[in-house]
Design an enzyme around this catalytic site. Sequence first.
Site: not given
Length: 302
Positions: A129, A287, A259, A219, A132
Site C-alpha cells: 500500500h 493521503r 491507516c 493495522d 498510504q
Amino acid sequence: MKHLLKMMDLSTEEITDILNLADQLKYELKHGIAHDHLKGKTLGMIFEKASTRTRVSFETGMYQLGGYPLFLSSGDMQIGRGEPVQDTARVLSRYLDGIMIRTFKQEEVEKLAEYGSIPIINGLTDYCHPCQVLADLLTVREYKNKLEGLKMCYIGDGNNMANSLIVGGLKGGMSVSVACPDGYHPDKTVMDFAKDYSGFKLVSDPKEAAADADVLFTDVWASMGQEDEREKRKIAFKGYQINDDVMSAAHSDAMVMHCLPAHREEEITAKVFEEHAQEIFDEAENRLHAQKAVMVKVMGEK
Ligand code: CP
Ligand code: NVA
C-alpha cells in the site's frame, strides 16, 4: 518517475522529493494558491475492493490539480467479467492519462504497467500500500521534523501495510521493529530487503518491538479479502494490540498511526486510538497531499 507500483521501486531521493512536493501542495491548498498541474488530464480509478479514503482523496486531489477523475468499479467493467488486464491496459491507455488501481494481486498492477503506456499508481494490493505509506512518512516528518534516526514500530499482521512500512521506513532512514505472530510474517521479498539493514528487527513480542519507539503503527487483523478468516485470526492475533501496556515501552512522546479503518479493542484500544486521534486523522488527510504529489510526479510536470 514513471509509475508508483511499490515502495521497493522508489529511491530515498524519490521519496524525499514526493514528500517535499506534498508539503508544497498542502501549503498551496491551505493558502488558496492554485496548482493545476494536471489541467485537462484524466485519471481512471479502478476499484476491485472497497475504499473510503483512497477513492475520495484521489478523486478530490485530481480535481484540485485541474484534472478529471473517473471512478471505475470493476463490477461494472469487463475486467470484472474476465477481460484480461493486458487488454484493459492497452484500451485504457488510449483514453486516459493515468490509472490508479486497487486490487488483489500485485501482478495485476505490474501487468497494467507492462502492457499499458500510461502511468500506473498502486492504490493497494494484497502485497503493498505505497500511497498510504507515503502519507504516513509525510505525517511522521510533519510531527517530528525528520525521519532519519527515528524508530518505527509495527505490531500485527505482516500484511500489505507491514510490507510497505518496512521498506518505506528503512529507505527513509528509520530503524524498524516489527512484532508479528508466527505464520503471519511480512512477505519474503520484504524480509530479504530488510535483512541488509542493521536497524531492522522482527520479533514476536509487541512490547519488545515497541521499546523506545518514536512512532507505532498497527493495522487490522483481517484485511479485505480475508473476511472468512476473521475468527481464526482473532485467536492468532490476541495480544498484538497497541494498548497502554505497549505504549509504556515506547518514548513518552511517541506517535500512534493507523491507516484506517480501525477495529477498536482488536489491534488498538479505543483509549489509545482517541488519545492519538489528531495524528491518525492528520495521517488520513495527508493521503490527499501525498497522492497529489505522486500524481504530479508521474502524470505531469511540476
Ligand atoms: N487507508 C485506506 O486505504 O483507506 P480506504 O480503504 O478507505 O481507501
Ligand atoms: N490491510 C488493510 C488495509 C486497508 C487500508 C486491508 O488490506 O484491508
